[in-house]
Write a protein that holds these residues in place. Structure first.
Motif, short mmCIF file in Angstrom:
data_model
loop_
_atom_site.label_atom_id
_atom_site.label_comp_id
_atom_site.label_asym_id
_atom_site.label_seq_id
_atom_site.Cartn_x
_atom_site.Cartn_y
_atom_site.Cartn_z
N ASP A 281 0.83 -1.20 0.00
CA ASP A 281 0.00 0.00 0.00
C ASP A 281 0.87 1.26 0.00
OD1 ASP A 281 -2.47 -1.29 -0.06
OD2 ASP A 281 -2.50 -1.54 2.11
N GLU A 282 1.96 1.21 0.75
CA GLU A 282 2.87 2.35 0.78
C GLU A 282 3.47 2.60 -0.59
OE1 GLU A 282 6.96 3.85 3.06
OE2 GLU A 282 6.00 1.97 3.66
N GLY A 283 3.81 1.50 -1.29
CA GLY A 283 4.36 1.63 -2.63
C GLY A 283 3.36 2.19 -3.62
N LEU A 284 2.11 1.67 -3.56
CA LEU A 284 1.07 2.15 -4.47
C LEU A 284 0.76 3.63 -4.24
CD1 LEU A 284 -1.43 -0.87 -4.40
CD2 LEU A 284 0.11 -0.23 -6.25
N LYS A 286 2.79 5.90 -3.67
CA LYS A 286 3.83 6.74 -4.28
C LYS A 286 3.72 6.83 -5.79
CE LYS A 286 7.33 5.91 -0.70
NZ LYS A 286 8.75 5.49 -0.46
N LEU A 287 2.90 5.97 -6.40
CA LEU A 287 2.92 5.86 -7.86
C LEU A 287 2.32 7.06 -8.58
CD1 LEU A 287 2.02 2.11 -8.49
CD2 LEU A 287 4.26 3.17 -8.17
N GLU A 288 1.24 7.63 -8.07
CA GLU A 288 0.57 8.72 -8.79
C GLU A 288 1.46 9.94 -8.92
OE1 GLU A 288 -2.44 10.55 -10.98
OE2 GLU A 288 -2.08 8.45 -10.45
N THR A 289 2.09 10.34 -7.83
CA THR A 289 2.99 11.50 -7.88
C THR A 289 4.14 11.25 -8.85
OG1 THR A 289 2.47 12.10 -5.60
CG2 THR A 289 4.50 12.99 -6.53
N PHE A 290 4.71 10.05 -8.77
CA PHE A 290 5.81 9.70 -9.68
C PHE A 290 5.35 9.71 -11.13
CE2 PHE A 290 7.93 6.36 -12.16
CZ PHE A 290 9.23 6.84 -12.14
N ALA A 291 4.16 9.15 -11.38
CA ALA A 291 3.64 9.09 -12.75
C ALA A 291 3.45 10.48 -13.32
CB ALA A 291 2.32 8.32 -12.78
N LYS A 292 2.93 11.41 -12.53
CA LYS A 292 2.72 12.79 -12.98
C LYS A 292 4.06 13.45 -13.31
CE LYS A 292 -1.77 12.93 -12.55
NZ LYS A 292 -2.62 12.93 -13.75
N GLN A 293 5.07 13.23 -12.47
CA GLN A 293 6.40 13.80 -12.72
C GLN A 293 6.98 13.25 -14.03
OE1 GLN A 293 8.49 12.68 -9.16
NE2 GLN A 293 7.71 14.43 -7.96
N ALA A 294 6.81 11.95 -14.24
CA ALA A 294 7.35 11.33 -15.45
C ALA A 294 6.62 11.81 -16.70
CB ALA A 294 7.25 9.81 -15.33
N GLN A 295 5.30 11.90 -16.62
CA GLN A 295 4.51 12.36 -17.76
C GLN A 295 4.87 13.79 -18.13
OE1 GLN A 295 0.66 11.55 -16.13
NE2 GLN A 295 0.61 9.41 -16.84
N ALA A 296 5.19 14.60 -17.14
CA ALA A 296 5.57 15.98 -17.40
C ALA A 296 6.89 16.06 -18.17
CB ALA A 296 5.69 16.75 -16.08
N LYS A 297 7.68 14.99 -18.07
CA LYS A 297 8.95 14.95 -18.80
C LYS A 297 8.87 14.12 -20.07
CE LYS A 297 11.84 15.91 -14.78
NZ LYS A 297 13.08 15.59 -14.04
N GLY A 298 7.64 13.85 -20.52
CA GLY A 298 7.46 13.20 -21.81
C GLY A 298 7.40 11.69 -21.80
N TYR A 299 7.28 11.08 -20.63
CA TYR A 299 7.21 9.62 -20.55
C TYR A 299 5.77 9.14 -20.69
CZ TYR A 299 12.03 9.21 -18.85
OH TYR A 299 13.40 9.25 -18.75
N LYS A 300 5.61 8.01 -21.30
CA LYS A 300 4.33 7.30 -21.29
C LYS A 300 4.39 6.34 -20.11
CE LYS A 300 1.06 4.67 -24.09
NZ LYS A 300 0.03 5.71 -24.00
N VAL A 301 3.43 6.44 -19.20
CA VAL A 301 3.45 5.64 -17.98
C VAL A 301 2.21 4.74 -17.95
CG1 VAL A 301 3.58 5.67 -15.47
CG2 VAL A 301 4.62 7.54 -16.79
N HIS A 319 -6.06 4.22 -3.98
CA HIS A 319 -4.78 4.95 -3.98
C HIS A 319 -4.77 6.13 -4.94
CE1 HIS A 319 -2.98 1.81 -1.47
NE2 HIS A 319 -3.64 0.95 -2.22
N LYS A 320 -5.97 6.50 -5.44
CA LYS A 320 -6.12 7.68 -6.30
C LYS A 320 -5.18 7.62 -7.51
CE LYS A 320 -7.73 10.69 -2.55
NZ LYS A 320 -7.88 9.60 -1.57
N LEU A 321 -5.18 6.48 -8.18
CA LEU A 321 -4.33 6.27 -9.35
C LEU A 321 -5.12 6.58 -10.62
CD1 LEU A 321 -2.67 2.87 -8.30
CD2 LEU A 321 -1.64 5.15 -8.17
N THR A 322 -4.52 7.34 -11.52
CA THR A 322 -5.19 7.68 -12.78
C THR A 322 -4.58 6.96 -13.98
OG1 THR A 322 -3.74 9.62 -13.07
CG2 THR A 322 -5.85 9.97 -11.94
N LEU A 323 -3.50 6.23 -13.77
CA LEU A 323 -2.85 5.54 -14.89
C LEU A 323 -3.66 4.33 -15.33
CD1 LEU A 323 -1.10 2.76 -13.72
CD2 LEU A 323 -0.03 4.66 -12.48
N ASP A 324 -3.47 3.91 -16.58
CA ASP A 324 -4.13 2.72 -17.11
C ASP A 324 -3.31 1.49 -16.81
OD1 ASP A 324 -6.31 4.05 -18.23
OD2 ASP A 324 -5.19 4.56 -20.05
#
Length: 365
Positions: A281-284, A286-301, A319-324
Protein backbone atom coordinates in the motif's frame (compact mmCIF):
# COMPACT_ATOMS: atom_id res chain seq x y z
CA UNK A 1 40.72 -41.05 4.00
CA UNK A 2 41.85 -37.93 5.85
CA UNK A 3 42.77 -36.28 2.53
CA UNK A 4 39.47 -37.33 0.92
CA UNK A 5 37.61 -35.91 3.92
CA UNK A 6 39.36 -32.54 3.65
CA UNK A 7 38.70 -32.36 -0.11
CA UNK A 8 35.04 -33.18 0.51
CA UNK A 9 34.94 -30.58 3.27
CA UNK A 10 36.13 -27.82 0.93
CA UNK A 11 33.88 -28.87 -1.96
CA UNK A 12 30.73 -29.10 0.17
CA UNK A 13 31.45 -25.93 2.14
CA UNK A 14 32.19 -23.80 -0.92
CA UNK A 15 29.20 -25.18 -2.86
CA UNK A 16 26.81 -24.51 0.04
CA UNK A 17 28.11 -20.95 0.37
CA UNK A 18 27.87 -20.21 -3.38
CA UNK A 19 24.45 -21.80 -3.75
CA UNK A 20 23.14 -20.02 -0.67
CA UNK A 21 24.50 -16.61 -1.64
CA UNK A 22 22.99 -16.84 -5.13
CA UNK A 23 19.58 -17.54 -3.62
CA UNK A 24 20.08 -14.92 -0.87
CA UNK A 25 20.73 -12.39 -3.64
CA UNK A 26 17.13 -13.02 -4.75
CA UNK A 27 15.13 -14.49 -1.83
CA UNK A 28 11.82 -13.39 -3.35
CA UNK A 29 12.58 -15.48 -6.45
CA UNK A 30 13.39 -18.49 -4.25
CA UNK A 31 10.14 -17.96 -2.34
CA UNK A 32 8.21 -18.15 -5.64
CA UNK A 33 9.87 -21.52 -6.22
CA UNK A 34 8.87 -22.70 -2.74
CA UNK A 35 5.30 -21.63 -3.44
CA UNK A 36 5.35 -23.97 -6.44
CA UNK A 37 6.48 -26.85 -4.24
CA UNK A 38 3.85 -26.03 -1.59
CA UNK A 39 1.06 -25.90 -4.19
CA UNK A 40 -1.85 -28.33 -4.32
CA UNK A 41 -0.50 -30.07 -7.42
CA UNK A 42 2.92 -30.77 -5.91
CA UNK A 43 3.33 -31.31 -2.13
CA UNK A 44 -0.14 -30.03 -1.22
CA UNK A 45 1.16 -27.89 1.66
CA UNK A 46 -0.78 -24.77 0.78
CA UNK A 47 -0.89 -23.58 4.41
CA UNK A 48 2.85 -22.86 4.05
CA UNK A 49 2.47 -20.55 1.03
CA UNK A 50 1.99 -17.38 3.16
CA UNK A 51 5.23 -18.29 4.96
CA UNK A 52 7.21 -18.97 1.77
CA UNK A 53 9.31 -15.80 1.90
CA UNK A 54 10.22 -16.22 5.58
CA UNK A 55 11.12 -19.87 4.96
CA UNK A 56 13.16 -18.93 1.89
CA UNK A 57 15.20 -16.35 3.79
CA UNK A 58 15.76 -18.69 6.72
CA UNK A 59 16.80 -21.64 4.54
CA UNK A 60 19.28 -19.72 2.40
CA UNK A 61 20.92 -17.96 5.35
CA UNK A 62 21.28 -21.29 7.14
CA UNK A 63 22.70 -22.81 3.93
CA UNK A 64 25.43 -20.16 3.72
CA UNK A 65 26.22 -20.31 7.43
CA UNK A 66 26.40 -24.12 7.30
CA UNK A 67 29.02 -23.87 4.57
CA UNK A 68 31.04 -21.47 6.73
CA UNK A 69 30.61 -23.68 9.80
CA UNK A 70 31.94 -26.68 7.89
CA UNK A 71 34.97 -24.82 6.54
CA UNK A 72 36.01 -23.34 9.90
CA UNK A 73 35.16 -26.47 11.92
CA UNK A 74 32.38 -25.09 14.11
CA UNK A 75 30.63 -27.68 16.35
CA UNK A 76 31.22 -30.54 13.93
CA UNK A 77 28.50 -32.88 15.24
CA UNK A 78 25.81 -30.21 14.93
CA UNK A 79 27.18 -29.11 11.56
CA UNK A 80 27.31 -32.64 10.13
CA UNK A 81 23.80 -33.56 11.28
CA UNK A 82 22.49 -30.29 9.88
CA UNK A 83 24.21 -30.89 6.54
CA UNK A 84 22.86 -34.42 6.39
CA UNK A 85 19.29 -33.34 7.11
CA UNK A 86 19.43 -30.42 4.67
CA UNK A 87 20.85 -32.44 1.78
CA UNK A 88 18.30 -35.16 2.50
CA UNK A 89 15.52 -32.57 2.21
CA UNK A 90 16.96 -31.08 -1.00
CA UNK A 91 17.51 -34.51 -2.55
CA UNK A 92 13.90 -35.48 -1.85
CA UNK A 93 12.64 -32.28 -3.50
CA UNK A 94 14.81 -32.64 -6.60
CA UNK A 95 13.91 -36.33 -7.01
CA UNK A 96 10.22 -35.52 -6.62
CA UNK A 97 10.54 -32.77 -9.22
CA UNK A 98 12.41 -35.00 -11.66
CA UNK A 99 10.36 -38.18 -11.27
CA UNK A 100 6.92 -36.56 -11.30
CA UNK A 101 7.95 -33.64 -13.55
CA UNK A 102 6.17 -31.23 -11.21
CA UNK A 103 8.64 -28.32 -10.81
CA UNK A 104 10.87 -28.06 -13.85
CA UNK A 105 13.51 -25.88 -12.16
CA UNK A 106 14.42 -26.50 -8.54
CA UNK A 107 15.96 -23.04 -8.11
CA UNK A 108 19.14 -24.49 -6.57
CA UNK A 109 21.24 -21.73 -8.13
CA UNK A 110 18.45 -19.22 -8.71
CA UNK A 111 18.49 -17.68 -12.19
CA UNK A 112 22.30 -17.78 -12.34
CA UNK A 113 22.44 -21.41 -13.48
CA UNK A 114 19.45 -23.32 -14.79
CA UNK A 115 19.49 -27.07 -14.18
CA UNK A 116 17.04 -29.66 -15.43
CA UNK A 117 15.26 -31.67 -12.69
CA UNK A 118 17.46 -34.72 -13.28
CA UNK A 119 20.62 -32.58 -13.31
CA UNK A 120 19.57 -31.08 -9.98
CA UNK A 121 18.91 -34.52 -8.52
CA UNK A 122 22.27 -35.83 -9.79
CA UNK A 123 24.03 -32.85 -8.22
CA UNK A 124 22.34 -33.58 -4.88
CA UNK A 125 23.25 -37.28 -5.07
CA UNK A 126 26.92 -36.36 -5.48
CA UNK A 127 26.65 -33.87 -2.61
CA UNK A 128 24.96 -36.53 -0.46
CA UNK A 129 27.86 -38.93 -1.05
CA UNK A 130 30.39 -36.24 -0.09
CA UNK A 131 28.43 -35.37 3.06
CA UNK A 132 28.16 -39.06 4.03
CA UNK A 133 31.95 -39.29 3.72
CA UNK A 134 32.25 -36.25 6.00
CA UNK A 135 29.69 -37.62 8.45
CA UNK A 136 31.48 -40.92 9.02
CA UNK A 137 34.93 -39.31 9.13
CA UNK A 138 34.08 -36.21 11.11
CA UNK A 139 36.94 -36.91 13.54
CA UNK A 140 39.19 -35.44 10.83
CA UNK A 141 37.26 -32.15 10.79
CA UNK A 142 39.17 -29.93 13.19
CA UNK A 143 38.66 -26.18 13.81
CA UNK A 144 40.82 -23.94 11.63
CA UNK A 145 41.28 -21.37 14.43
CA UNK A 146 40.81 -21.08 18.14
CA UNK A 147 37.33 -21.41 19.62
CA UNK A 148 36.77 -17.65 19.96
CA UNK A 149 37.86 -16.92 16.38
CA UNK A 150 35.67 -19.72 15.00
CA UNK A 151 32.65 -18.46 16.95
CA UNK A 152 33.21 -14.89 15.78
CA UNK A 153 33.50 -16.05 12.16
CA UNK A 154 30.19 -17.92 12.31
CA UNK A 155 28.39 -15.06 14.08
CA UNK A 156 29.80 -12.59 11.54
CA UNK A 157 28.66 -14.79 8.65
CA UNK A 158 25.15 -14.96 10.10
CA UNK A 159 24.99 -11.20 10.69
CA UNK A 160 26.31 -10.32 7.21
CA UNK A 161 23.82 -12.70 5.59
CA UNK A 162 21.01 -11.10 7.56
CA UNK A 163 22.05 -7.60 6.50
CA UNK A 164 22.42 -8.64 2.86
CA UNK A 165 19.00 -10.31 2.91
CA UNK A 166 17.43 -7.20 4.45
CA UNK A 167 19.00 -5.01 1.76
CA UNK A 168 17.86 -7.02 -1.26
CA UNK A 169 14.36 -7.41 0.14
CA UNK A 170 14.02 -3.65 0.48
CA UNK A 171 15.71 -2.76 -2.79
CA UNK A 172 16.55 -5.14 -5.65
CA UNK A 173 18.89 -8.12 -6.12
CA UNK A 174 22.51 -6.93 -6.06
CA UNK A 175 23.20 -8.92 -9.24
CA UNK A 176 20.41 -9.46 -11.76
CA UNK A 177 20.67 -12.89 -13.44
CA UNK A 178 17.23 -12.74 -15.06
CA UNK A 179 16.31 -12.31 -18.72
CA UNK A 180 15.01 -8.79 -17.99
CA UNK A 181 18.20 -7.24 -16.60
CA UNK A 182 19.21 -3.67 -17.47
CA UNK A 183 20.48 -3.44 -21.04
CA UNK A 184 18.18 -6.17 -22.35
CA UNK A 185 16.20 -5.45 -25.50
CA UNK A 186 12.88 -7.23 -25.06
CA UNK A 187 11.98 -7.66 -28.77
CA UNK A 188 15.43 -9.15 -29.43
CA UNK A 189 15.03 -11.44 -26.41
CA UNK A 190 11.73 -12.74 -27.82
CA UNK A 191 13.10 -13.38 -31.32
CA UNK A 192 13.65 -16.93 -32.57
CA UNK A 193 16.76 -17.23 -34.79
CA UNK A 194 16.28 -18.52 -38.30
CA UNK A 195 16.89 -22.25 -38.46
CA UNK A 196 16.50 -22.74 -34.69
CA UNK A 197 15.24 -26.23 -33.77
CA UNK A 198 11.49 -26.45 -33.27
CA UNK A 199 9.67 -28.36 -30.56
CA UNK A 200 8.16 -31.70 -31.49
CA UNK A 201 4.80 -32.70 -30.03
CA UNK A 202 2.83 -35.89 -29.67
CA UNK A 203 -0.95 -35.89 -29.35
CA UNK A 204 -2.21 -37.80 -26.32
CA UNK A 205 -5.87 -38.82 -26.06
CA UNK A 206 -7.46 -39.58 -22.70
CA UNK A 207 -10.32 -42.10 -22.58
CA UNK A 208 -12.24 -43.59 -19.68
CA UNK A 209 -12.37 -47.38 -19.88
CA UNK A 210 -14.31 -49.29 -17.21
CA UNK A 211 -14.17 -46.23 -14.98
CA UNK A 212 -10.41 -45.81 -15.35
CA UNK A 213 -8.78 -43.01 -17.36
CA UNK A 214 -6.08 -44.19 -19.78
CA UNK A 215 -3.84 -42.33 -22.22
CA UNK A 216 -3.28 -43.24 -25.87
CA UNK A 217 -0.91 -41.59 -28.33
CA UNK A 218 -1.99 -40.74 -31.86
CA UNK A 219 -0.24 -43.96 -32.93
CA UNK A 220 -2.35 -46.11 -30.60
CA UNK A 221 -5.82 -45.04 -31.70
CA UNK A 222 -6.59 -48.50 -33.07
CA UNK A 223 -6.24 -49.90 -29.53
CA UNK A 224 -9.06 -47.77 -28.09
CA UNK A 225 -12.17 -49.91 -27.36
CA UNK A 226 -15.36 -48.90 -29.16
CA UNK A 227 -17.21 -48.28 -25.87
CA UNK A 228 -14.46 -46.06 -24.42
CA UNK A 229 -15.53 -42.57 -23.31
CA UNK A 230 -13.45 -39.67 -24.64
CA UNK A 231 -12.28 -37.33 -21.84
CA UNK A 232 -9.63 -34.98 -23.19
CA UNK A 233 -6.75 -34.43 -25.57
CA UNK A 234 -3.40 -32.84 -24.79
CA UNK A 235 -0.14 -32.18 -26.58
CA UNK A 236 2.95 -33.73 -25.04
CA UNK A 237 6.41 -32.30 -25.79
CA UNK A 238 8.57 -35.08 -27.25
CA UNK A 239 11.55 -32.89 -28.06
CA UNK A 240 12.02 -29.37 -26.74
CA UNK A 241 13.05 -26.89 -29.39
CA UNK A 242 14.66 -23.48 -29.02
CA UNK A 243 13.00 -21.36 -26.33
CA UNK A 244 13.90 -17.65 -26.47
CA UNK A 245 15.17 -16.07 -23.22
CA UNK A 246 12.06 -13.89 -23.10
CA UNK A 247 8.70 -15.51 -23.76
CA UNK A 248 5.10 -14.97 -22.67
CA UNK A 249 5.73 -11.19 -22.51
CA UNK A 250 2.75 -9.16 -23.66
CA UNK A 251 1.01 -5.85 -23.02
CA UNK A 252 -2.74 -6.33 -23.45
CA UNK A 253 -5.87 -4.38 -22.65
CA UNK A 254 -9.51 -5.18 -23.39
CA UNK A 255 -8.47 -8.13 -25.54
CA UNK A 256 -6.17 -6.02 -27.73
CA UNK A 257 -2.40 -6.56 -27.98
CA UNK A 258 -0.35 -3.37 -27.56
CA UNK A 259 3.04 -5.08 -27.17
CA UNK A 260 4.63 -3.94 -30.44
CA UNK A 261 3.38 -0.37 -30.14
CA UNK A 262 4.48 0.01 -26.51
CA UNK A 263 7.93 -1.44 -27.13
CA UNK A 264 8.44 1.13 -29.89
CA UNK A 265 8.00 3.99 -27.41
CA UNK A 266 11.24 5.95 -26.78
CA UNK A 267 10.23 6.83 -23.20
CA UNK A 268 8.08 4.17 -21.55
CA UNK A 269 7.66 3.43 -17.84
CA UNK A 270 6.08 0.21 -16.60
CA UNK A 271 4.76 0.23 -13.04
CA UNK A 272 4.73 -3.51 -12.37
CA UNK A 273 2.50 -5.27 -9.82
CA UNK A 274 2.06 -8.95 -10.60
CA UNK A 275 -0.80 -9.07 -8.06
CA UNK A 276 -2.34 -5.80 -6.90
CA UNK A 277 -3.88 -7.52 -3.87
CA UNK A 278 -0.37 -8.34 -2.65
CA UNK A 279 1.15 -4.98 -3.61
CA UNK A 280 2.52 -2.71 -0.89
CA UNK A 281 0.00 0.00 0.00
CA UNK A 282 2.87 2.35 0.78
CA UNK A 283 4.36 1.63 -2.63
CA UNK A 284 1.07 2.15 -4.47
CA UNK A 285 0.60 5.48 -2.67
CA UNK A 286 3.83 6.74 -4.28
CA UNK A 287 2.92 5.86 -7.86
CA UNK A 288 0.57 8.72 -8.79
CA UNK A 289 2.99 11.50 -7.88
CA UNK A 290 5.81 9.70 -9.68
CA UNK A 291 3.64 9.09 -12.75
CA UNK A 292 2.72 12.79 -12.98
CA UNK A 293 6.40 13.80 -12.72
CA UNK A 294 7.35 11.33 -15.45
CA UNK A 295 4.51 12.36 -17.76
CA UNK A 296 5.57 15.98 -17.40
CA UNK A 297 8.95 14.95 -18.80
CA UNK A 298 7.46 13.20 -21.81
CA UNK A 299 7.21 9.62 -20.55
CA UNK A 300 4.33 7.30 -21.29
CA UNK A 301 3.45 5.64 -17.98
CA UNK A 302 1.33 2.49 -17.71
CA UNK A 303 0.63 -0.11 -15.07
CA UNK A 304 1.27 -3.83 -15.62
CA UNK A 305 -0.59 -6.49 -13.67
CA UNK A 306 -2.26 -9.88 -13.90
CA UNK A 307 -5.10 -8.79 -11.59
CA UNK A 308 -8.71 -8.66 -12.81
CA UNK A 309 -10.64 -5.51 -13.67
CA UNK A 310 -12.47 -5.43 -10.34
CA UNK A 311 -9.23 -5.47 -8.36
CA UNK A 312 -7.69 -2.84 -10.65
CA UNK A 313 -10.67 -0.52 -10.19
CA UNK A 314 -10.62 -0.91 -6.40
CA UNK A 315 -6.89 -0.29 -6.08
CA UNK A 316 -7.03 2.73 -8.39
CA UNK A 317 -9.80 4.20 -6.26
CA UNK A 318 -8.08 3.36 -2.94
CA UNK A 319 -4.78 4.95 -3.98
CA UNK A 320 -6.12 7.68 -6.30
CA UNK A 321 -4.33 6.27 -9.35
CA UNK A 322 -5.19 7.68 -12.78
CA UNK A 323 -2.85 5.54 -14.89
CA UNK A 324 -4.13 2.72 -17.11
CA UNK A 325 -3.32 -0.87 -16.19
CA UNK A 326 -2.48 -3.41 -18.89
CA UNK A 327 -2.52 -7.19 -18.53
CA UNK A 328 0.49 -9.51 -18.55
CA UNK A 329 1.01 -13.05 -17.24
CA UNK A 330 1.79 -13.14 -13.49
CA UNK A 331 4.82 -15.41 -13.87
CA UNK A 332 6.31 -13.07 -16.47
CA UNK A 333 5.76 -10.05 -14.24
CA UNK A 334 7.38 -11.87 -11.30
CA UNK A 335 10.38 -12.52 -13.52
CA UNK A 336 10.64 -8.92 -14.72
CA UNK A 337 10.95 -7.55 -11.22
CA UNK A 338 10.63 -8.80 -7.65
CA UNK A 339 9.28 -5.68 -5.92
CA UNK A 340 5.52 -5.18 -5.87
CA UNK A 341 5.16 -2.50 -7.16
CA UNK A 342 8.34 -1.80 -9.09
CA UNK A 343 9.48 0.62 -11.77
CA UNK A 344 10.90 -0.41 -15.15
CA UNK A 345 12.00 2.22 -17.70
CA UNK A 346 12.39 1.31 -21.38
CA UNK A 347 13.76 3.05 -24.44
CA UNK A 348 12.34 1.45 -27.60
CA UNK A 349 12.11 -1.92 -25.90
CA UNK A 350 15.48 -1.75 -24.12
CA UNK A 351 15.45 -1.77 -20.32
CA UNK A 352 17.47 1.23 -19.15
CA UNK A 353 16.51 1.43 -15.48
CA UNK A 354 14.76 -0.61 -12.78
CA UNK A 355 13.86 0.28 -9.23
CA UNK A 356 12.12 -1.00 -6.12
CA UNK A 357 9.27 1.20 -4.92
CA UNK A 358 11.43 2.08 -1.91
CA UNK A 359 13.84 3.76 -4.36
CA UNK A 360 11.23 5.56 -6.46
CA UNK A 361 12.64 8.96 -5.41
CA UNK A 362 16.04 7.98 -6.82
CA UNK A 363 14.77 7.12 -10.32
CA UNK A 364 16.45 9.30 -12.93
CA UNK A 365 14.01 10.82 -15.42
Amino acid sequence: MKLITQISRVLVGVLFIISGLIKLNDPVGFSFKLEEYFGANVLNLEFLIPLALAIAVGVVIFEVVLGVMLLVGFKRNFTMWSLLLMIGFFTFLTFYSAYFNKVTDCGCFGDALKLTPWESFSKDVVLSLLIIILFFNRQYIQPLFGKVAVNITVIAAFALCGLFGYYVLNHLPAIDFRAYKIGTNIPEGMAIPEGAPKSEYEMVFIYKINGVEKEFTDKQLDKIPADAEFIDRKDKVVKQGYVPPIHDFSIEKDGEDFTTAMLAEPKLILLVSYDLNKASDEGLNKLETFAKQAQAKGYKVIGMTSSDEGTIAKKKADHKLTLDYYFCDATTLKTIERANPSIVILNKGTIVQKAHWNDIDNVEL
